[in-house]
Design a protein around this motif. Sequence first.
Motif, PDB file in Angstrom:
ATOM      1  N   ALA A   5       1.464  -7.140  -5.721  1.00  0.00           N
ATOM      2  CA  ALA A   5       0.483  -6.137  -6.154  1.00  0.00           C
ATOM      3  C   ALA A   5       0.737  -4.846  -5.389  1.00  0.00           C
ATOM      4  O   ALA A   5       1.272  -4.862  -4.274  1.00  0.00           O
ATOM      5  N   VAL A   6       0.342  -3.740  -5.995  1.00  0.00           N
ATOM      6  CA  VAL A   6       0.514  -2.421  -5.380  1.00  0.00           C
ATOM      7  C   VAL A   6      -0.829  -1.708  -5.398  1.00  0.00           C
ATOM      8  O   VAL A   6      -1.533  -1.716  -6.422  1.00  0.00           O
ATOM      9  N   HIS A  53       3.162  -1.117   4.064  1.00  0.00           N
ATOM     10  CA  HIS A  53       2.604   0.233   3.957  1.00  0.00           C
ATOM     11  C   HIS A  53       3.753   1.226   3.813  1.00  0.00           C
ATOM     12  O   HIS A  53       4.615   1.324   4.681  1.00  0.00           O
ATOM     13  N   TYR A  54       3.737   1.950   2.697  1.00  0.00           N
ATOM     14  CA  TYR A  54       4.756   2.952   2.406  1.00  0.00           C
ATOM     15  C   TYR A  54       4.097   4.326   2.323  1.00  0.00           C
ATOM     16  O   TYR A  54       3.069   4.497   1.664  1.00  0.00           O
ATOM     17  N   LEU A  98       0.863  -1.181   0.000  1.00  0.00           N
ATOM     18  CA  LEU A  98       0.000   0.000   0.000  1.00  0.00           C
ATOM     19  C   LEU A  98       0.894   1.224   0.000  1.00  0.00           C
ATOM     20  O   LEU A  98       1.781   1.364   0.854  1.00  0.00           O
ATOM     21  N   VAL A  99       0.677   2.139  -0.947  1.00  0.00           N
ATOM     22  CA  VAL A  99       1.460   3.373  -1.020  1.00  0.00           C
ATOM     23  C   VAL A  99       0.507   4.543  -0.856  1.00  0.00           C
ATOM     24  O   VAL A  99      -0.468   4.682  -1.609  1.00  0.00           O
ATOM     25  N   THR A 100       0.759   5.369   0.151  1.00  0.00           N
ATOM     26  CA  THR A 100      -0.091   6.517   0.429  1.00  0.00           C
ATOM     27  C   THR A 100       0.727   7.792   0.365  1.00  0.00           C
ATOM     28  O   THR A 100       1.959   7.768   0.354  1.00  0.00           O
ATOM     29  N   ALA A 133     -10.304  -1.658   3.524  1.00  0.00           N
ATOM     30  CA  ALA A 133     -10.166  -2.977   4.142  1.00  0.00           C
ATOM     31  C   ALA A 133     -10.811  -4.053   3.269  1.00  0.00           C
ATOM     32  O   ALA A 133     -10.248  -5.148   3.083  1.00  0.00           O
ATOM     33  N   GLN A 134     -11.980  -3.755   2.726  1.00  0.00           N
ATOM     34  CA  GLN A 134     -12.658  -4.706   1.852  1.00  0.00           C
ATOM     35  C   GLN A 134     -11.828  -4.978   0.596  1.00  0.00           C
ATOM     36  O   GLN A 134     -11.702  -6.129   0.154  1.00  0.00           O
ATOM     37  N   GLU A 135     -11.238  -3.923   0.025  1.00  0.00           N
ATOM     38  CA  GLU A 135     -10.386  -4.078  -1.156  1.00  0.00           C
ATOM     39  C   GLU A 135      -9.209  -5.001  -0.853  1.00  0.00           C
ATOM     40  O   GLU A 135      -8.860  -5.888  -1.645  1.00  0.00           O
ATOM     41  N   LEU A 136      -8.581  -4.788   0.301  1.00  0.00           N
ATOM     42  CA  LEU A 136      -7.439  -5.614   0.693  1.00  0.00           C
ATOM     43  C   LEU A 136      -7.841  -7.075   0.885  1.00  0.00           C
ATOM     44  O   LEU A 136      -7.155  -7.998   0.411  1.00  0.00           O
TER      45      LEU A 136
END
Length: 595
Positions: A525-526, A502-503, A475-477, A585-588
């Motif tokens: 996956a990203v 998480h980045y 996950l990139v935020t 959360a659902q997507e993950l």
Amino acid sequence: MSNSLLNTINDPSDLRSLPPDQLEDLAAELRRFIIDIVATKEGHLGASLGVVELTIALHYIFNTPDDKLVWDVGHQAYGHKILTGRRDIFDTNRQLDGISGFPKRSESIYDTFGTGHSSTSISAALGMAMASKMQGISDRRHIAVIGDASIAAGMAFEALNHTGVSDANLLIILNDNAIGIDPSVGALKNYLTRIKEYPNHRAPNIIKALNIDYTGPIDGHDLPLLLKELERIKKLEGPHFLHLITTKGKGLKKAEEDQVRYHAPGRFDARTGKLIPENTEGLPPRFQDVFGKTVTELAGYNDKITAITPAMPTGSSLNIMMKTYPDRAFDVGIAEQHAVTLAAGMAESGMIPFCNIYSTFLQRAYDQVIHDVALQDLPVIFCLDRAGLVGHDGATHHGIFDLAFLRCIPNLIIFAPRNVVELRNILYTASKGLAHPIAIRYPRGRGRITEWEKPFNTIAIGKGDILRKGNKIALVTIGNMAYNVQDALSQLTKEELQAVSHYDLRFLKPLDTKMLHEVFLEHRAVITVEDGVVHGGMGSALLEFAAEHGYKTPVFLKGIPDTFIEHGNVKELFRIAEIDEMSLAQELKQLLAKM
């Protein structure tokens, strides 16, 4: 209010059926109706209270909607909305799926032009008037209502300059109350003050000098006088200018006494006007206050630091520095283009200018950012308040385009702090001197850290943060979206968590390429998460990076879709954009299940 006059008004034709001697009673009812609703639903109060008589007079004299009425900005259009068929739904104002807080063409035929940003009304109304001439419509009238703060902006002067050489049937009404959101500033404000105080003075009249017929100043709360004057002007051809003197907050004593606070006061007692205080004890600070206090602190260490805002000292909290260092902090009025180039001039001369502009308003100075700052590589520090989704002000005010429209500009550093401590530290880092201009974007509202006034630390330019390591999904935020992701991660099982990294990218320019190589090399996956538009934003930057380096890892972009997001509270809008914690959360979980 079952027997009220207001309840009989479903559109302006009903208003025009009333005898003139009932209009002042209607004005009192309309003012009370606005106060009662805004007291609990919140919104822009003072401006609408100040134009109640004008609103009634305009719809009474002119044949709206055939005669076209344009409200500048739209803060003052509540009475207009109530009288044009939206009385019974006015309590939905600025709420999710409710009516907009600003004029909106898709909402009503009486809203002839959408206005959420200032100083556009004269240009729009002039365009309509010229179109009517070209179409052979000779009996249509066009009215622009603009405030004394808005008319000082460059675009308004451009429109006045054109109006003076046109023969269009255009009436420009100056709603002069000496205040926008904060008190009006500048030489034009001083000129208007002199006209009000000495109406027969012999100084040249700016409007007449532009070849526009001028009337005023007159009392904008004197309904009989307004009706008489508008009826007279309605019969005339060509461009006219009517100068009205009004009181912002008229009819609510507290709003008249504290016009800045009661521009948009939040909740208050409808009878007394007394504010209903928000319990802020123990709450984290607002991002804007961290900016205001930090830049003031830094100015105490370095006398080369200056600060500039275009008409938003209170909204940006730059008023803190303006009180402490009035010779180095400047409100330049509603003039974003000038603010940016003024900062560029200061930077060229060795000063360290902090230019604080709401993200949505920086759009108005795009050429200046490119031509006057970035092209010359001048180290202006842009502080972009209200970045991302801002809530109830809606589509005109969301700061969702900045990442996309700024990242294509050479020489510009772009940083989004994850929290208020990072905001404090990037302000410190920028104040020490950078080789390039920098844009620092941060959201409206409060952070999550209460203990923020810590010793300064320098932030390494172009360096991201690794917040957690997993082995399947990265996950990139960027910016405060890190917290939406952290909240989403709290919904996962321990086993699911082990699969997720998480980045926090932090810098959109320059990219932390070392970190991004790790992202693509070590994950299957990203997912990118941003509170800006997906097209052209951070996710697009990662796709470009992946393409450049030949990575085949699938990238899923989460952010603002290719549509205008309307009004509602921020949590509701996060949910609509599917960047809230539950959606993420659902997507993950779904992606992990597929793996």
